[in-house]
Design a protein around this motif. Structure first.
Motif, short mmCIF file in Angstrom:
data_model
loop_
_atom_site.label_atom_id
_atom_site.label_comp_id
_atom_site.label_asym_id
_atom_site.label_seq_id
_atom_site.Cartn_x
_atom_site.Cartn_y
_atom_site.Cartn_z
N GLN A 1 0.81 -1.21 0.00
CA GLN A 1 0.00 0.00 0.00
C GLN A 1 0.85 1.27 0.00
O GLN A 1 0.39 2.34 0.40
N LEU A 2 2.07 1.15 -0.48
CA LEU A 2 2.96 2.30 -0.64
C LEU A 2 2.23 3.38 -1.44
O LEU A 2 1.62 3.09 -2.47
N SER A 3 2.24 4.60 -0.94
CA SER A 3 1.57 5.69 -1.65
C SER A 3 2.26 7.01 -1.37
O SER A 3 3.09 7.13 -0.48
N SER A 4 1.87 8.00 -2.13
CA SER A 4 2.41 9.34 -1.99
C SER A 4 1.34 10.25 -1.40
O SER A 4 0.19 10.20 -1.82
N ILE A 5 1.74 11.06 -0.42
CA ILE A 5 0.81 12.01 0.16
C ILE A 5 1.52 13.36 0.31
O ILE A 5 2.75 13.42 0.33
N PRO A 6 0.77 14.45 0.41
CA PRO A 6 1.40 15.76 0.60
C PRO A 6 2.21 15.79 1.90
O PRO A 6 1.74 15.33 2.94
N GLU A 7 3.41 16.32 1.81
CA GLU A 7 4.30 16.38 2.97
C GLU A 7 3.67 17.15 4.14
O GLU A 7 3.83 16.77 5.30
#
Length: 105
Positions: free
Chosen positions: A71-77
């Motif tokens: 479930q690796l994902s990118s989110i806003p820092e």
């Protein structure tokens, strides 16, 4: 922000199932405004997610969690604002899980 720092999940929709997010992004790309994260879920949630190499068990704050590499994902820092610990001591295990998710090895 450091690789393998742990943050409370800021999402009200998913924080019950995935209370923590692990920042797995390397500092080489710190200039991005996003972070790569992997959620942790309680280990009593052994379902189709449970594959030992893909979802290793991690001890954090006295509880066992599964690291859900798939479930690796990118989110806003800027949503990761409550750092509560680090899993740096489990670095090799976490990288192995991510590597397995990507390469199958």
């Amino acid at each position: 922000m450091a690789q393998f720092d742990v943050y409370r999940n800021p999402s009200k929709k998913t924080d019950k199932a995935y209370p923590f997010l692990v920042d797995v992004q390397n500092s080489v790309i710190d200039q991005l405004v996003t972070r790569l994260v992997v959620p942790l879920t309680t280990s009593n949630t052994k379902n189709s997610f449970y594959m030992k190499k893909l979802t290793p068990e991690i001890e954090f704050e006295g509880t066992t969690y599964l690291f859900l590499a798939q479930q690796l994902s990118s989110i806003p820092e800027d949503v990761l604002n409550e750092r509560i610990g680090s899993l740096e001591q489990s670095r090799e295990l976490l990288i192995d899980a991510i590597d397995f998710a990507i390469t199958g090895i």
